[in-house]
Design a protein around this motif. Structure first.
Motif, PDB file in Angstrom:
ATOM      1  N   LEU A 299      -5.908  29.224  38.561  1.00 31.48           N
ATOM      2  CA  LEU A 299      -4.855  28.224  38.802  1.00 31.48           C
ATOM      3  C   LEU A 299      -5.084  27.549  40.161  1.00 31.48           C
ATOM      4  O   LEU A 299      -5.011  26.318  40.273  1.00 31.48           O
ATOM      5  CB  LEU A 299      -3.465  28.889  38.759  1.00 31.48           C
ATOM      6  N   HIS A 300      -5.399  28.357  41.164  1.00 31.68           N
ATOM      7  CA  HIS A 300      -5.685  27.864  42.518  1.00 31.68           C
ATOM      8  C   HIS A 300      -6.819  26.826  42.453  1.00 31.68           C
ATOM      9  O   HIS A 300      -6.735  25.739  43.033  1.00 31.68           O
ATOM     10  CB  HIS A 300      -6.076  29.081  43.369  1.00 31.68           C
ATOM     11  N   GLN A 301      -7.883  27.146  41.705  1.00 30.81           N
ATOM     12  CA  GLN A 301      -9.032  26.238  41.563  1.00 30.81           C
ATOM     13  C   GLN A 301      -8.647  24.979  40.782  1.00 30.81           C
ATOM     14  O   GLN A 301      -9.016  23.867  41.157  1.00 30.81           O
ATOM     15  CB  GLN A 301     -10.193  26.986  40.876  1.00 30.81           C
ATOM     16  N   TYR A 302      -7.862  25.172  39.706  1.00 28.67           N
ATOM     17  CA  TYR A 302      -7.435  24.045  38.869  1.00 28.67           C
ATOM     18  C   TYR A 302      -6.620  23.050  39.707  1.00 28.67           C
ATOM     19  O   TYR A 302      -6.805  21.835  39.611  1.00 28.67           O
ATOM     20  CB  TYR A 302      -6.596  24.584  37.705  1.00 28.67           C
ATOM     21  N   LEU A 303      -5.753  23.567  40.572  1.00 28.51           N
ATOM     22  CA  LEU A 303      -4.943  22.689  41.431  1.00 28.51           C
ATOM     23  C   LEU A 303      -5.868  21.949  42.407  1.00 28.51           C
ATOM     24  O   LEU A 303      -5.719  20.743  42.605  1.00 28.51           O
ATOM     25  CB  LEU A 303      -3.872  23.493  42.173  1.00 28.51           C
ATOM     26  N   ALA A 304      -6.827  22.674  42.977  1.00 27.12           N
ATOM     27  CA  ALA A 304      -7.766  22.036  43.911  1.00 27.12           C
ATOM     28  C   ALA A 304      -8.536  20.910  43.194  1.00 27.12           C
ATOM     29  O   ALA A 304      -8.730  19.829  43.748  1.00 27.12           O
ATOM     30  CB  ALA A 304      -8.732  23.069  44.475  1.00 27.12           C
ATOM     31  N   ASP A 305      -8.948  21.174  41.938  1.00 25.76           N
ATOM     32  CA  ASP A 305      -9.682  20.157  41.168  1.00 25.76           C
ATOM     33  C   ASP A 305      -8.830  18.916  40.932  1.00 25.76           C
ATOM     34  O   ASP A 305      -9.350  17.828  40.698  1.00 25.76           O
ATOM     35  CB  ASP A 305     -10.129  20.729  39.809  1.00 25.76           C
ATOM     36  N   ASN A 306      -7.520  19.106  40.971  1.00 23.80           N
ATOM     37  CA  ASN A 306      -6.603  17.971  40.785  1.00 23.80           C
ATOM     38  C   ASN A 306      -6.043  17.466  42.119  1.00 23.80           C
ATOM     39  O   ASN A 306      -4.979  16.844  42.162  1.00 23.80           O
ATOM     40  CB  ASN A 306      -5.460  18.383  39.856  1.00 23.80           C
ATOM     41  N   ILE A 361       2.792  17.999  40.893  1.00 26.34           N
ATOM     42  CA  ILE A 361       2.381  19.399  41.128  1.00 26.34           C
ATOM     43  C   ILE A 361       2.905  20.298  40.002  1.00 26.34           C
ATOM     44  O   ILE A 361       2.162  21.095  39.411  1.00 26.34           O
ATOM     45  CB  ILE A 361       2.888  19.892  42.508  1.00 26.34           C
ATOM     46  N   ILE A 362       4.187  20.125  39.680  1.00 22.63           N
ATOM     47  CA  ILE A 362       4.798  20.957  38.625  1.00 22.63           C
ATOM     48  C   ILE A 362       4.046  20.745  37.300  1.00 22.63           C
ATOM     49  O   ILE A 362       3.696  21.712  36.609  1.00 22.63           O
ATOM     50  CB  ILE A 362       6.304  20.605  38.461  1.00 22.63           C
ATOM     51  N   SER A 363       3.759  19.488  36.980  1.00 21.75           N
ATOM     52  CA  SER A 363       3.105  19.222  35.682  1.00 21.75           C
ATOM     53  C   SER A 363       1.722  19.861  35.621  1.00 21.75           C
ATOM     54  O   SER A 363       1.325  20.406  34.590  1.00 21.75           O
ATOM     55  CB  SER A 363       3.030  17.720  35.410  1.00 21.75           C
ATOM     56  N   LYS A 364       1.009  19.856  36.735  1.00 23.52           N
ATOM     57  CA  LYS A 364      -0.335  20.450  36.728  1.00 23.52           C
ATOM     58  C   LYS A 364      -0.272  21.977  36.619  1.00 23.52           C
ATOM     59  O   LYS A 364      -1.092  22.602  35.944  1.00 23.52           O
ATOM     60  CB  LYS A 364      -1.125  20.033  37.980  1.00 23.52           C
ATOM     61  N   VAL A 365       0.693  22.580  37.312  1.00 30.37           N
ATOM     62  CA  VAL A 365       0.844  24.052  37.211  1.00 30.37           C
ATOM     63  C   VAL A 365       1.160  24.399  35.749  1.00 30.37           C
ATOM     64  O   VAL A 365       0.559  25.308  35.167  1.00 30.37           O
ATOM     65  CB  VAL A 365       1.970  24.563  38.151  1.00 30.37           C
ATOM     66  N   LEU A 366       2.092  23.640  35.152  1.00 34.54           N
ATOM     67  CA  LEU A 366       2.484  23.935  33.765  1.00 34.54           C
ATOM     68  C   LEU A 366       1.341  23.658  32.792  1.00 34.54           C
ATOM     69  O   LEU A 366       1.112  24.448  31.872  1.00 34.54           O
ATOM     70  CB  LEU A 366       3.730  23.132  33.368  1.00 34.54           C
ATOM     71  N   ASP A 367       0.593  22.570  33.024  1.00 31.64           N
ATOM     72  CA  ASP A 367      -0.574  22.282  32.169  1.00 31.64           C
ATOM     73  C   ASP A 367      -1.495  23.495  32.123  1.00 31.64           C
ATOM     74  O   ASP A 367      -1.930  23.924  31.069  1.00 31.64           O
ATOM     75  CB  ASP A 367      -1.417  21.131  32.774  1.00 31.64           C
ATOM     76  N   PHE A 368      -1.784  24.035  33.305  1.00 32.01           N
ATOM     77  CA  PHE A 368      -2.710  25.160  33.376  1.00 32.01           C
ATOM     78  C   PHE A 368      -2.127  26.382  32.650  1.00 32.01           C
ATOM     79  O   PHE A 368      -2.823  27.024  31.849  1.00 32.01           O
ATOM     80  CB  PHE A 368      -3.023  25.519  34.830  1.00 32.01           C
ATOM     81  N   LEU A 369      -0.874  26.679  32.919  1.00 31.71           N
ATOM     82  CA  LEU A 369      -0.299  27.906  32.363  1.00 31.71           C
ATOM     83  C   LEU A 369      -0.013  27.808  30.865  1.00 31.71           C
ATOM     84  O   LEU A 369       0.055  28.824  30.178  1.00 31.71           O
ATOM     85  CB  LEU A 369       0.982  28.280  33.124  1.00 31.71           C
ATOM     86  N   ASN A 370       0.147  26.573  30.364  1.00 34.89           N
ATOM     87  CA  ASN A 370       0.441  26.419  28.932  1.00 34.89           C
ATOM     88  C   ASN A 370      -0.816  26.234  28.081  1.00 34.89           C
ATOM     89  O   ASN A 370      -0.736  26.051  26.883  1.00 34.89           O
ATOM     90  CB  ASN A 370       1.381  25.202  28.711  1.00 34.89           C
ATOM     91  N   LYS A 371      -1.982  26.264  28.769  1.00 36.44           N
ATOM     92  CA  LYS A 371      -3.253  26.036  28.048  1.00 36.44           C
ATOM     93  C   LYS A 371      -3.483  27.064  26.960  1.00 36.44           C
ATOM     94  O   LYS A 371      -3.196  28.242  27.166  1.00 36.44           O
ATOM     95  CB  LYS A 371      -4.428  26.082  29.050  1.00 36.44           C
TER      96      LYS A 371
END
Ligand SMILES: Cc1ncc(COP(=O)(O)O)c(C=O)c1O
Length: 371
Positions: A299-306, A361-371
């Motif tokens: 998740l940390h990496q996914y946020l950095a990528d975004n 930020i919220i949408s990206k966290v949720l995108d990752f966790l709902n994958k």
């Protein structure tokens, strides 16, 4: 993680004027600006004495020196904290005794403190981590029963209110025998460089703290004890005095941003939003999630990528740091601390965050966790 530039631009006129006043006065060490800030901070924090110093780490070290702690004395601290809390103890050859934190508040857990007390224990150092207060009423009662000193590490919680069972309210940092804080730029009350302060209501301790921070002297060139050189720069004091007037408004902005995140993450099974105990007002130095049943590091990496900054405070607990091998760090069994260090992630939180940024930020966290 923070936006100190936009924040500066909002108070630029006041700050620039205060800095120029110091430059024009040519009083770069001590002087009126430092005295005024110390007095205003004492009034804000409802404490009798504020001793400004060079940074939060010094504040902790000077406190332990002023209490007369001796090599081999044990100090009880959480392992789930920034290294500075414990490093200062190690520098003085004290023995850090690491205890568990509460799974919800991330702060030192009173029952673990009680269990760790030995005849060598001299002090407890609770850390109000991320801006949430430790259960100080219990800590102070344990300290009274066992005749121990309490040094609050308030570096992350300046401005937080603690509500006692009888309804009395006290700012954190003013509850223990000594309180320490940091004015590191990203802190809730941040300087434009380094800075720190020590709080106490005890006159005798205040004199010792002042003396130690000033080369152990009471009168110039007369040195009674071994001390150090730890001063808050005059320019920083002048800036901090301006920012102190805005502190409550800064805390409110952080709390609003935290409320907005809470709503955005509400009910998600993989996210635990920050807990807020009824006994205190969380000041959200950090907004820290616990991620369950998903890979926190990914998740940390996914946020950095975004292009979203996030931080892991702290990836390695103190008892597992190499630095503390010589202090028996490996001998501590702290499953809650270990569990948390593998799952926490802090999202950007500051006074300038807007809803559009937060929604992204919220949408990206949720995108990752709902994958
Ligand atoms: C919990 C805690 N204690 C101590 C410190 C040390 O403060 P400083 O960086 O000003 O030395 C910090 C801040 O960085 C901190 O977060």
């Amino acid at each position: 993680m923070v936006d100190t530039k936009t924040q500066y631009h909002k108070i630029k006129k006041e700050v620039d004027e205060a800095v120029i006043n110091v430059l024009e006065s040519s009083q770069f060490i001590g002087g009126k600006a430092v005295g005024d800030f110390a007095a205003n901070l004492a009034a804000y924090n409802q404490v009798k004495h504020v001793i400004p110093c060079a940074n939060g780490t010094d504040a902790l070290q000077i406190s332990m020196m002023a209490l007369g702690l001796q090599p081999g004395d044990e100090v009880i601290t959480p392992s789930f904290t920034y290294i500075a809390t414990v490093e200062a103890a190690a520098l003085l050859k004290l023995k850090p005794v690491f205890v568990e934190v509460d799974e919800q508040t991330f702060c030192i857990e009173p029952l673990s403190v009680e269990k760790a007390i030995t005849p060598k224990t001299k002090a407890i150092i609770p850390v109000h981590l991320y801006g949430h207060a430790t259960d100080m009423e219990k800590i102070m009662s344990i300290a009274r029963e066992n005749k121990l000193h309490v040094i609050e590490d308030n570096a992350q919680a300046i401005g937080s209110d603690y509500i006692f069972k009888n309804g009395n309210v006290q700012k954190t940092g003013g509850i223990g025998h000594i309180g320490c804080t940091s004015f590191y730029p990203s802190k809730n009350l941040g300087a434009y460089g380094d800075g720190g302060a020590i709080f106490t209501n005890d006159d005798a301790l205040a004199s010792k703290l002042k003396m130690i921070a000033a080369h152990g002297q009471t009168k110039r060139y007369y040195h009674d004890v071994v001390g150090c050189n730890s001063r808050l720069d005059t320019v920083q004091a002048a800036i901090l005095d301006i920012k102190l007037k805005h502190l409550d408004e800064y805390i409110e902005a952080r709390r609003k941003a935290a409320d907005f995140y809470d709503k955005g993450f509400s009910g998600h099974t993989k996210i635990k939003v920050p807990f807020r105990a009824g006994y205190c007002k969380h000041v959200f130095h950090q907004y820290t999630l616990v991620i369950e049943n998903a890979n926190r590091d990914e998740l940390h990496q996914y946020l950095a990528d975004n292009n979203i900054p996030s931080m892991i405070y702290y990836p390695v607990p103190c008892h597992k740091q190499k630095m503390f091998e010589a202090f028996g760090g490996n001998n501590f069994d702290l499953p809650i601390t270990d569990w948390l260090t593998e799952r926490v992630i802090s999202l950007p939180i500051h006074t300038e965050l807007d809803k559009e940024q937060q929604n992204f930020i919220i949408s990206k966290v949720l995108d990752f966790l709902n994958k």
